[in-house]
Design a protein around this motif. Structure first.
Motif, short mmCIF file in Angstrom:
data_model
loop_
_atom_site.label_atom_id
_atom_site.label_comp_id
_atom_site.label_asym_id
_atom_site.label_seq_id
_atom_site.Cartn_x
_atom_site.Cartn_y
_atom_site.Cartn_z
N GLU A 118 0.87 -1.18 0.00
CA GLU A 118 0.00 0.00 0.00
C GLU A 118 0.91 1.23 0.00
N PRO A 119 1.04 1.91 -1.14
CA PRO A 119 2.01 3.00 -1.23
C PRO A 119 1.66 4.21 -0.38
N CYS A 120 0.37 4.39 -0.13
CA CYS A 120 -0.06 5.49 0.75
C CYS A 120 -1.33 5.07 1.45
N ARG A 121 -1.65 5.76 2.51
CA ARG A 121 -2.85 5.44 3.26
C ARG A 121 -4.09 5.50 2.37
N LEU A 122 -5.05 4.64 2.68
CA LEU A 122 -6.39 4.65 2.09
C LEU A 122 -6.45 4.08 0.68
N TRP A 123 -5.36 3.43 0.21
CA TRP A 123 -5.31 3.06 -1.21
C TRP A 123 -5.44 1.57 -1.42
N THR A 124 -5.99 1.23 -2.59
CA THR A 124 -5.99 -0.16 -3.05
C THR A 124 -4.54 -0.65 -3.12
N PRO A 125 -4.24 -1.81 -2.58
CA PRO A 125 -2.85 -2.26 -2.62
C PRO A 125 -2.44 -2.78 -3.99
N PHE A 126 -1.16 -2.64 -4.27
CA PHE A 126 -0.55 -3.41 -5.35
C PHE A 126 -0.42 -4.83 -4.82
N ARG A 127 -0.93 -5.79 -5.59
CA ARG A 127 -0.99 -7.16 -5.07
C ARG A 127 -0.54 -8.16 -6.12
N ILE A 128 0.26 -9.13 -5.66
CA ILE A 128 0.61 -10.29 -6.48
C ILE A 128 0.26 -11.53 -5.69
N ASP A 129 -0.51 -12.42 -6.31
CA ASP A 129 -0.80 -13.72 -5.70
C ASP A 129 0.07 -14.76 -6.39
N PHE A 130 0.78 -15.55 -5.59
CA PHE A 130 1.67 -16.58 -6.10
C PHE A 130 1.08 -17.95 -5.79
N ARG A 131 1.20 -18.84 -6.76
CA ARG A 131 0.70 -20.21 -6.58
C ARG A 131 1.70 -21.16 -7.21
N ASN A 132 2.49 -21.80 -6.37
CA ASN A 132 3.46 -22.80 -6.83
C ASN A 132 4.36 -22.26 -7.93
N GLY A 133 4.87 -21.07 -7.72
CA GLY A 133 5.82 -20.48 -8.66
C GLY A 133 5.21 -19.69 -9.78
N GLU A 134 3.87 -19.70 -9.93
CA GLU A 134 3.21 -18.87 -10.93
C GLU A 134 2.61 -17.65 -10.25
N GLU A 135 2.66 -16.52 -10.92
CA GLU A 135 2.20 -15.28 -10.31
C GLU A 135 0.97 -14.74 -11.03
N ASN A 136 0.13 -14.05 -10.28
CA ASN A 136 -1.05 -13.40 -10.83
C ASN A 136 -1.13 -11.99 -10.25
N VAL A 137 -0.96 -11.02 -11.12
CA VAL A 137 -1.06 -9.62 -10.71
C VAL A 137 -2.43 -9.11 -11.11
N TYR A 138 -3.18 -8.53 -10.17
CA TYR A 138 -4.44 -7.91 -10.58
C TYR A 138 -4.10 -6.56 -11.17
N SER A 139 -4.00 -6.54 -12.50
CA SER A 139 -3.52 -5.35 -13.21
C SER A 139 -4.62 -4.36 -13.52
N GLY A 140 -5.89 -4.76 -13.27
CA GLY A 140 -6.99 -3.87 -13.63
C GLY A 140 -6.99 -2.57 -12.86
N VAL A 141 -6.30 -2.51 -11.72
CA VAL A 141 -6.28 -1.27 -10.94
C VAL A 141 -5.21 -0.31 -11.45
N PHE A 142 -4.43 -0.72 -12.46
CA PHE A 142 -3.34 0.12 -12.97
C PHE A 142 -3.68 0.72 -14.33
N ARG A 143 -3.26 1.95 -14.50
CA ARG A 143 -3.43 2.63 -15.77
C ARG A 143 -2.56 1.99 -16.84
N GLU A 144 -1.35 1.64 -16.47
CA GLU A 144 -0.44 0.94 -17.36
C GLU A 144 -0.01 -0.36 -16.69
N LEU A 145 0.20 -1.39 -17.49
CA LEU A 145 0.55 -2.69 -16.94
C LEU A 145 1.88 -2.62 -16.19
N PRO A 146 1.93 -3.18 -14.98
CA PRO A 146 3.19 -3.18 -14.22
C PRO A 146 4.27 -3.97 -14.95
N ASN A 147 5.46 -3.42 -14.97
CA ASN A 147 6.60 -4.08 -15.62
C ASN A 147 7.47 -4.68 -14.52
#
Length: 894
Positions: free
Chosen positions: A798-827
């Motif tokens: 959570e980069p600042c108070r009150l904000w949706t967190p940047f989140r990555i869910d990991f499952r056995n070495g595979e990652e899932n980023v919920y990118s819909g909250v970003f204007r541009e896809l995280p690199n």
């Protein structure tokens, strides 16, 4: 404020269904209010009916003759004091078989009116068109002219505004109760607005099946009511479309079917994803189930208009849908479907469904909806969707969301439009390119309102529809699903969509708006059109941001509490009641994600509100002229109500902008914040006054309840008075809690993050032989997470108070980023070394959100095993997951 008062506020009961006054409004007849005309004595009036009119029907009789349209015409004549008498001004109705389906011709001259159509649907449209020409003319006359019109949007499908959704949390199935959701006058209104289809929900699981024995005990009851509904709507030229999202997943949720159903045909479960099983449409048993289900529906009710089936997205559970959405994932890979081209599978399904439907009704239309609200133009996902379009057969309509994935430029930045939008004109590049590839295309649009604001019957921005339909006309789109569960209330926007669905298409937007206004506003049509133009200009300033739609304040922040002291509590979703949380808190960043900063959203919403008020002022100037015309007063009041929502949205954003600035910079903004609270008391009272004259306000038809209503508005006013009387006097800028809130003097779990290479990284234990450490430089945050290769865990920042967190869910070495909250896809850069992950997160992801000199909050946790901080998870919500800010520690940039 007293937390018990907030709790009591959250528990205010919904108005009982018997008090839903809008149902009576829907059921009431169309009203006609004519001002005294200039008369027809001068002799120059074309179409003078001062001595009466004679309806001459030369069109042949038939079972589907549009009798209800002629009943309506007689009602209009009576309202204009035009008697029906033989030998007077003739209104002649004839058949002309050279015209196409629903095409008609109307000629009005001093000698009379002649109407021609080839089929009953065309005759119906002609009668309604003629009514408008009579309504807009002064006195007992009709506007002279000659018109020939035909639809290019052949399927104009809406939905019953108060029909139950047949899903959580109420699970009311309209086909199993005795409620009449299609009263005569309601259908009459829809027919006048050009609607020729309505969709309602069914599930294959409710039908008998040879593949899944034991199902369908109430099937005949459902079919009986469906037949009754089809027959009733047909009297108004409206066909019923069955809405599906089939086949379903296997699982243990309300939107899936039990695994045990497949015990006799285990091959139907093509693969598993997490706790769900995917339905294999390539197996013989799977195909048989789909075919026999569709056949049962059309054999029982052959006169249906068609089917709208979500084939990808929402809760469709097919292997092919998962394959098209996640082509590179091993999990969910069906051994049968994965060996085939997913576009071929979809084409095969479309042909299967269409063939069965046409066996019973050759005119029925199969509309396949590929619901991809999170696609981004030019993405790999878009290319896969276009591949489906390239192989689409000509026996069915391929439908995409008109706007999803498109780019809106706001404040010199590209913003991605996800899901539906009435504010953004569009179309997306995906939709545009689909029209050139598929033989028949349909548009999923929102005519009346969208997720931006579904707490009012409609948003009066017909110019936005003009621009959308202009593209649809130029690119051969032939079907429109005009609404989701909301966006379908009778009125201006339905009428605009109906008019825009016919050729010839108006060449100028302002001319169209004026013509649209003329039957209702008469000589004041130019002023009404000018007001609508302001509304469209304003609404296009709505922040193009899915979070601001789904959780956005415009719906109902006029009934939210305000918090001077931070509570760090979540925002409630707009589209569902009886959900977490039941009252919105102060986590304003949940409405914005990383698409807009708080100052950007405030700038856009201020411009939206200010421009909207210009239109309100224009309509308000007409109030006295329409004091005896309730429908026009309702239009004026609706514009005023939306204006109040916009003022409250602007005020909410401003309030929390000032609060956070005051806390972090120690600047005193109390006087301005107090003025905002006082203005919000006025706004809530003004909305309460409007609600008491218009029971449509506040109702959200997907939520199946009110987002605001008198008891809630009154209670909010009391809470705001309490805020002024108790909280403002005790606020102290030098209080110790401020350091704890900002992290300048953090309490609780904290970790230091040093510049990369300056000192050894501090390692933080999480239990079960896992740990993490961090460092940073001017560009990136570097995280090393040890011992987690075979784990299911999450990282939240959570980069600042009150904000949706940047989140990555990991499952056995595979990652899932919920990118819909970003204007541009995280690199992001993932570097797995054995059981350890080295992750690089660009700090510019949080540009405009982080506060310089202050720490961020974060956590790494596995739900049932290890964690840095106990995550104290909340109930999961779309976009925000189960994140609880109390379950984080401080990350201090040393």
């Amino acid at each position: 404020m007293n937390p018990e008062h907030i709790k009591a506020f959250s528990q205010i009961p919904q108005p009982p269904r018997e008090s839903f006054g809008f149902i009576e409004d829907i059921k009431s007849p169309l009203e006609y209010h004519f001002r005294p005309g200039q008369g027809c004595d001068a002799g120059a009036c074309a179409g003078c009916m001062k001595n009466g009119a004679e309806i001459v029907i030369e069109y042949p009789a038939s079972d589907d003759f549009p009798e209800t349209a002629f009943m309506s015409l007689r009602r209009v004549l009576k309202a204009k004091n035009i008697s029906e008498q033989a030998g007077t001004f003739p209104l002649i109705f004839r058949q002309d078989v050279s015209l196409g389906l629903e095409e008609y011709q109307v000629t009005a001259s001093p000698e009379g009116v002649t109407v021609a159509a080839a089929d009953p649907d065309g005759l119906r449209r002609a009668v309604y068109f003629l009514e408008d020409r009579i309504c807009e003319a002064e006195g007992a006359s009709v506007t002279p002219g000659q018109w020939k019109r035909k639809p290019f949007i052949r399927h104009r499908v809406s939905r019953c505004f108060f029909g139950p959704t047949n899903r959580a949390p109420f699970f009311i199935d309209e086909l199993t109760n005795d409620v009449d959701y299609y009263p005569e006058e309601y259908l009459n209104k829809l027919a006048h607005e050009g609607v020729n289809g309505l969709w309602l929900t069914m599930y294959f699981r409710d039908l008998p099946s040879s593949v899944f024995p034991g199902r369908g005990k109430d099937a005949e009851k459902r079919f009986a009511k469906l037949r009754l509904t089809v027959e009733r709507c047909a009297r108004y030229g409206i066909r019923i479309y069955v809405f599906l999202s089939e086949p379903k997943l296997f699982g243990n949720t309300h939107f899936s079917v039990p695994f045990e159903d497949a015990k006799d045909h285990p091959e139907i479960i093509g693969a598993k994803v997490d706790k769900f099983g995917l339905f294999c449409v390539s197996t013989e048993a799977g195909k048989r189930y789909l075919a026999e289900s569709m056949e049962q529906i059309f054999k029982a009710v052959p006169n249906l208009g068609g089917v709208i089936n979500i084939m990808l997205g929402e809760d469709n559970g097919s292997c092919v849908a998962y394959q098209a959405s996640h082509p590179n994932k091993e999990e969910g890979r069906c051994p049968v479907c994965s060996k085939r081209d997913f576009a071929d599978i979809y084409a095969e399904l479309a042909e299967l469904y269409s063939g069965i439907m046409h066996k019973y009704n050759p005119a029925a239309e199969y509309i396949a909806w590929f619901y991809a609200p999170g696609q981004r133009d030019d993405s790999e996902f878009m290319k896969r969707l276009l591949h489906i379009a390239e192989k689409w057969p000509d026996c069915a309509t391929l439908m995409f969301n008109f706007e999803s994935g498109g780019a809106a430029w706001q404040l010199n930045k590209k913003r991605i439009v996800f899901d539906y939008s009435l504010a953004y004109v569009g179309p997306s590049k995906l939709f545009a390119e689909t029209t050139a590839k598929a033989p028949r295309t349909g548009a999923k649009i929102q005519v009346g309102c969208s997720h931006e604001n579904a707490a009012v019957p409609f948003i009066p921005v017909p110019e936005n529809l003009y621009d959308k339909y202009k593209f649809m006309h130029e690119h051969g789109v032939s079907a429109a699903m005009q609404c989701w569960y909301f966006g379908n209330y009778p009125g201006l926007m339905n009428k605009a969509a109906g008019e825009l669905s016919f050729e010839p298409f108006a060449s100028d937007a302002q001319d169209f708006l004026t013509a649209l206004a003329r039957p209702d506003w008469g000589k004041n049509a130019p002023k009404a059109a000018a007001a609508w133009n302001y509304f469209s200009q304003a609404y296009r300033q709505f922040p193009a941001n899915l979070s601001f739609e789904w959780y956005g304040p415009l719906h109902h922040c006029i009934a939210w509490p305000l918090h001077l002291f931070p509570v760090d509590e979540p925002i409630s979703p707009s589209w569902i009641l009886k959900n977490f949380p039941e009252v919105s808190g102060d986590r304003i960043g949940e409405c914005l994600g990383y698409h807009h900063t708080l100052p950007e959203a405030l700038e856009l919403c201020t411009a939206m509100s200010d421009t909207w008020q210009k239109g309100v002022e224009l309509l308000e100037s007409l109030r006295s002229e329409y004091s005896d015309n309730p429908p026009r007063l309702a239009d004026i009041n609706l514009a005023k109500a939306v204006g109040l929502q916009m003022k409250s949205t602007k005020n909410l954003l401003r309030f929390y902008f000032l609060r956070e600035d005051m806390i972090y910079s120690r600047k005193d903004h109390l006087a301005e914040m107090k003025a905002i609270v006082e203005e919000e008391i006025v706004n809530s009272q003004a909305m309460l006054d409007l609600y008491l004259t218009d029971c449509r306000l506040g109702y959200h038809s997907e939520a199946e309840g009110y987002l605001f209503f008198p008891e809630k508005l009154r209670a909010r006013i009391q809470l705001l008075h309490e805020l002024l009387d108790e909280d403002f006097p005790r606020f102290d800028l030098n209080a110790e809690w401020i350091g704890r809130y900002t992290g300048s003097r953090p309490e609780g779990t904290a970790a230091r993050c040093f510049r990369r290479g300056s000192v050894p990284e501090e390692r933080h234990d999480m239990g079960e032989n896992t740990s993490w450490s961090a460092s940073y430089d001017d560009r990136n945050l570097y995280l090393s997470i040890n011992g987690v290769r075979k784990s299911i865990f999450s990282l939240v920042i959570e980069p600042c108070r009150l904000w949706t967190p940047f989140r990555i869910d990991f499952r056995n070495g595979e990652e899932n980023v919920y990118s819909g909250v970003f204007r541009e896809l995280p690199n992001l850069v993932y570097d797995w070394q054995g059981n350890d992950l080295h992750l690089t997160v660009p700090l510019d992801l949080f540009e405009g959100f982080r506060r310089d000199g202050f720490p961020m909050r974060m956590n790494i946790f596995s739900r049932d095993h290890f964690h840095w901080v106990d995550p104290q998870l909340w109930p999961s919500r779309l976009q925000h997951g189960d994140f609880n800010p109390a379950g984080t520690g401080w990350l201090i940039f040393a």
